[in-house]
Design an enzyme around this catalytic site. Structure first.
Site, PDB file in Angstrom:
ATOM      1  N   GLY A  73      -4.953  -4.589 -18.047  1.00  0.00           N
ATOM      2  CA  GLY A  73      -3.911  -3.824 -18.727  1.00  0.00           C
ATOM      3  C   GLY A  73      -4.548  -2.738 -19.575  1.00  0.00           C
ATOM      4  O   GLY A  73      -5.746  -2.809 -19.881  1.00  0.00           O
ATOM      5  N   CYS A  92     -10.368  -8.694 -16.691  1.00  0.00           N
ATOM      6  CA  CYS A  92     -10.494  -7.525 -17.557  1.00  0.00           C
ATOM      7  C   CYS A  92      -9.707  -7.734 -18.862  1.00  0.00           C
ATOM      8  O   CYS A  92     -10.064  -8.572 -19.660  1.00  0.00           O
ATOM      9  CB  CYS A  92     -10.057  -6.272 -16.794  1.00  0.00           C
ATOM     10  SG  CYS A  92     -10.636  -4.766 -17.569  1.00  0.00           S
ATOM     11  N   TYR A  93      -8.609  -7.007 -19.066  1.00  0.00           N
ATOM     12  CA  TYR A  93      -7.800  -7.245 -20.269  1.00  0.00           C
ATOM     13  C   TYR A  93      -7.394  -8.717 -20.354  1.00  0.00           C
ATOM     14  O   TYR A  93      -7.353  -9.309 -21.445  1.00  0.00           O
ATOM     15  CB  TYR A  93      -6.556  -6.345 -20.234  1.00  0.00           C
ATOM     16  CG  TYR A  93      -5.607  -6.524 -21.399  1.00  0.00           C
ATOM     17  CD1 TYR A  93      -5.826  -5.874 -22.606  1.00  0.00           C
ATOM     18  CD2 TYR A  93      -4.477  -7.338 -21.284  1.00  0.00           C
ATOM     19  CE1 TYR A  93      -4.938  -6.045 -23.676  1.00  0.00           C
ATOM     20  CE2 TYR A  93      -3.588  -7.506 -22.340  1.00  0.00           C
ATOM     21  CZ  TYR A  93      -3.827  -6.857 -23.534  1.00  0.00           C
ATOM     22  OH  TYR A  93      -2.960  -7.022 -24.576  1.00  0.00           O
ATOM     23  N   HIS A 153     -12.985  -6.197 -11.648  1.00  0.00           N
ATOM     24  CA  HIS A 153     -11.749  -6.339 -10.865  1.00  0.00           C
ATOM     25  C   HIS A 153     -12.039  -6.906  -9.476  1.00  0.00           C
ATOM     26  O   HIS A 153     -12.507  -6.178  -8.613  1.00  0.00           O
ATOM     27  CB  HIS A 153     -11.049  -4.988 -10.754  1.00  0.00           C
ATOM     28  CG  HIS A 153     -10.449  -4.545 -12.050  1.00  0.00           C
ATOM     29  ND1 HIS A 153      -9.177  -4.887 -12.429  1.00  0.00           N
ATOM     30  CD2 HIS A 153     -10.964  -3.836 -13.080  1.00  0.00           C
ATOM     31  CE1 HIS A 153      -8.926  -4.395 -13.628  1.00  0.00           C
ATOM     32  NE2 HIS A 153      -9.999  -3.753 -14.050  1.00  0.00           N
ATOM     33  N   GLU A 166      -9.871  -7.679  -7.281  1.00  0.00           N
ATOM     34  CA  GLU A 166      -8.810  -7.330  -6.340  1.00  0.00           C
ATOM     35  C   GLU A 166      -9.058  -6.020  -5.608  1.00  0.00           C
ATOM     36  O   GLU A 166      -8.439  -5.750  -4.592  1.00  0.00           O
ATOM     37  CB  GLU A 166      -7.456  -7.279  -7.063  1.00  0.00           C
ATOM     38  CG  GLU A 166      -7.261  -6.162  -8.087  1.00  0.00           C
ATOM     39  CD  GLU A 166      -7.845  -6.465  -9.478  1.00  0.00           C
ATOM     40  OE1 GLU A 166      -8.704  -7.366  -9.584  1.00  0.00           O
ATOM     41  OE2 GLU A 166      -7.451  -5.789 -10.445  1.00  0.00           O
ATOM     42  N   SER A 187      19.110  -0.540   9.864  1.00  0.00           N
ATOM     43  CA  SER A 187      18.763   0.883   9.781  1.00  0.00           C
ATOM     44  C   SER A 187      17.937   1.321  10.974  1.00  0.00           C
ATOM     45  O   SER A 187      17.753   2.505  11.206  1.00  0.00           O
ATOM     46  CB  SER A 187      17.953   1.114   8.502  1.00  0.00           C
ATOM     47  OG  SER A 187      16.697   0.466   8.635  1.00  0.00           O
ATOM     48  N   VAL A 194      11.959  -1.859  10.170  1.00  0.00           N
ATOM     49  CA  VAL A 194      11.470  -3.229  10.302  1.00  0.00           C
ATOM     50  C   VAL A 194      12.103  -4.168   9.266  1.00  0.00           C
ATOM     51  O   VAL A 194      12.424  -5.314   9.578  1.00  0.00           O
ATOM     52  CB  VAL A 194       9.918  -3.271  10.234  1.00  0.00           C
ATOM     53  CG1 VAL A 194       9.381  -2.639   8.984  1.00  0.00           C
ATOM     54  CG2 VAL A 194       9.400  -4.689  10.342  1.00  0.00           C
ATOM     55  N   ASP A 195      12.340  -3.686   8.054  1.00  0.00           N
ATOM     56  CA  ASP A 195      12.800  -4.588   6.995  1.00  0.00           C
ATOM     57  C   ASP A 195      14.179  -5.163   7.309  1.00  0.00           C
ATOM     58  O   ASP A 195      14.382  -6.375   7.239  1.00  0.00           O
ATOM     59  CB  ASP A 195      12.837  -3.867   5.646  1.00  0.00           C
ATOM     60  CG  ASP A 195      11.509  -3.219   5.306  1.00  0.00           C
ATOM     61  OD1 ASP A 195      10.500  -3.601   5.922  1.00  0.00           O
ATOM     62  OD2 ASP A 195      11.475  -2.326   4.443  1.00  0.00           O
ATOM     63  N   LYS A 215       5.012  -5.589   2.438  1.00  0.00           N
ATOM     64  CA  LYS A 215       5.300  -5.020   3.765  1.00  0.00           C
ATOM     65  C   LYS A 215       4.475  -5.670   4.881  1.00  0.00           C
ATOM     66  O   LYS A 215       5.000  -5.974   5.949  1.00  0.00           O
ATOM     67  CB  LYS A 215       5.006  -3.514   3.714  1.00  0.00           C
ATOM     68  CG  LYS A 215       5.446  -2.754   4.942  1.00  0.00           C
ATOM     69  CD  LYS A 215       6.882  -2.357   4.813  1.00  0.00           C
ATOM     70  CE  LYS A 215       7.359  -1.526   5.968  1.00  0.00           C
ATOM     71  NZ  LYS A 215       8.730  -1.054   5.713  1.00  0.00           N
TER      72      LYS A 215
END
Ligand code: XMP
Length: 538
Positions: free
Chosen positions: A81, A108-109, A194, A196, A248, A251-252, A394
């Site tokens: 953060g 981190c934070y 980090h 990630e 639509s 894909v969703d 997604k």
């Protein structure tokens, strides 16, 4: 952050699920909660955990200990953060969280929070550490199992820990951080870097170690398990009610509808409003797959005339969007009323949209934009919302789509804007100009697929510019349309770069468009990045 496609009426008063109801599609058990303290990477942490096949959810940093107990996760991750833990107003977790006895990984934070809240010392660093750094691991057990003792990590911090809480010990250092990682009782770990981001190559392993060795999560987050759970959730929620879903072509909505159909069969009716602004063959494909192959009740509304009438004479992009949105609602509403009593509305809302739209859920994240598609339905259409993909990213939706047996071309379709080709015909949208664009666009898609790049780029499409240029064909002069090609790379549509597609591919596209599409004599390639440009031209 957003997926960019029209989504999420999560903030609509009409469509909000009953207050206080637990998210029915949630599956927090056996997973971890990521507490968001405002990091731009918070979502990424949740994704990485899921890639390790453990369910994770992003929750506000100030979530109550009570709520955490209710959700019964196996562990917590504190995100990074922008604040300093010792500053007034800096976000802190509910102190009672520390009494829950859960393993915690502070990043981190998040690490500084652990240190500060448990009695250590955090101070401004004399030098900000930003970018690549070397980590020297002093204790290879626990979260560092299987990671080389010298490893590259990504740092981004201005504060530093100078004193550890009682019972904690350093387990790694870097040039500027004597406590680049620490370990404490009850499976509490802090890391200054980090894990990630891709610049920390051992990050995946570290997260996996925390999840499996420390939290003892089992690796159950798989598409098949998700489908099973989602189907059961939908059945329990919908009962014998009737449910409507707007398709639509993307894909969703296709995955959402297919899941709902698997759960409640003919209680589902899909409405596909063909606005005449889709790409070549798209409408036909929706009907073929959803109705003919999957036997889903489908109402196919050919509303092209209506949309074109609404767009007549309009050149302003925002006005186009407004009119398309309004017309969609009118058409959809008519169909919904015609179908009689409907209790539920299924939507393909995804997790990033939920995160962006509901600042209530994640108060530290920036609200970027909220897309609406059916958010503006009239108040007397009181559907309850069913959003089976509400907790999926997604890439997970695509995997679920494949698991459900949807065809690859539908599952891997690139994002397509709700207003469709209307915002790619620059200037007034007419049937003739749409035809020109559709034919050119088809060539772009065809060639990018042949080149094997279709899934590697974010979007690839044609734009019909309002410019005419002089050309020569055979012996004659032509004065015809200029088509632009836009191909971009992106992770999330918030930023994008023009794709360095091989000249041969661009050359083929250009040659074919000019030869095959009547009314076009010139093709240009858009080499702008976002920012300062946007992906779409309008
Ligand atoms: P821009 O042009 O803002 O686009 O860089 C970012 C992403 O959003 C899509 N886009 C839209 N999607 N309704 C949508 O559903 C819209 O009005 C809209 N405008 C842009 C665009 O295709 C890209 O993926």
């Amino acid at each position: 952050m957003g997926t960019g496609v029209a989504q999420s009426p999560a903030s609509s008063p009409v469509l909000r699920p009953a207050a206080g109801a637990p998210p029915p599609e949630s599956a927090a058990q056996d997973g971890v909660l990521v507490l968001d303290f405002g990091s731009q990477y918070a979502q990424l942490i949740a994704r990485r955990v899921r890639e390790a096949r453990v369910y994770s959810e992003l929750v506000p940093g100030n979530i109550s200990a009570e709520e955490i107990r209710r959700r019964a996760p196996r562990g917590l991750i504190f995100s990074g953060g922008p604040a300093s833990v010792y500053e007034e107003g800096a976000p802190h977790p509910d102190p009672a969280i520390y009494d829950l006895g859960l393993p915690i990984l502070g990043i981190c934070y998040g690490m500084q929070l652990l240190a500060h809240d448990l009695g250590g010392v955090v101070e401004p660093a004399s030098r900000r550490e930003y970018g690549a750094a070397q980590l020297d691991i002093d204790d290879p057990a626990g979260i560092f199992e299987g990671i080389p003792s010298e490893t590259a990590v990504w740092m981004s911090h201005g504060d530093i820990i100078t004193g550890l809480p009682e019972g904690f010990r350093p387990i790694a250092h870097s040039l500027n951080s004597p406590y680049a990682a620490f370990a404490g009782p009850l499976g509490r770990f802090g890391i200054q870097f980090h894990p990630e981001v891709v610049h920390t190559p051992a990050g995946k392993q570290l997260l996996a170690n925390f999840l499996t060795r420390v939290c003892e999560c089992s690796l159950t987050w798989e598409p098949a398990a998700f489908v099973q759970r989602a189907v059961a959730d939908i059945r329990a929620r919908v009962g014998s009610g009737r449910i409507l879903c707007a398709l639509s072509g993307g894909v969703d909505s296709a995955v959402a509808a297919t899941l709902v159909h698997r759960a409640v069969g003919d209680q589902l009716t899909c409405v596909f409003v063909d606005n005449g602004l889709l790409r070549r063959d798209e409408g036909r494909r929706v009907v073929e797959v959803m109705s003919h192959q999957r036997h889903i009740n489908l109402v196919h509304v050919d509303a092209a005339d209506r949309f074109l009438t609404a767009l007549a004479g309009v050149t302003d992009p925002e006005e186009k969007r407004r009119r398309i949105g309004r017309t969609f609602i009118e058409v959809f509403e008519t169909e919904a009323r015609r179908l009689g009593d409907i209790d539920f509305l299924a939507q393909g809302t995804l997790y990033p949209d939920v995160i962006e739209s509901t600042s209530r859920e994640t108060p530290n994240a920036r609200t970027i934009k909220t897309h609406h598609n059916v958010g503006g339905l009239p108040a007397d259409l009181r559907f309850q919302l069913v959003e089976p993909l509400r907790y999926l990213f997604k890439d997970e939706v695509r995997r679920v789509g494949i698991e459900l047996g949807l065809p690859e071309d539908m599952v891997w379709r690139q994002p397509f804007p709700g207003p469709g080709l209307a915002i790619r015909v620059i200037g007034e949208v007419t049937r003739e100009r749409l035809e020109v664009l559709r034919a050119a666009d088809w060539v772009v898609i065809d060639e990018i697929k042949r080149s094997g790049l279709y899934r590697k780029v974010w979007q690839s499409f044609a734009i019909l510019t309002p410019i005419s240029s002089v050309g020569v064909m055979g012996d004659g002069r032509t004065y015809a349309n200029v088509v632009a090609i836009r191909i971009v790379e992106s992770d999330d549509a918030m930023t994008a770069d023009w794709a360095r597609v091989p000249y041969e591919v661009l050359g083929l596209m250009s040659r074919r468009i000019v030869n095959e599409v009547a009314g076009v004599n010139r093709v240009v390639y858009d080499i702008s990045s976002k920012p300062p440009s946007t992906i779409e031209w309008e």
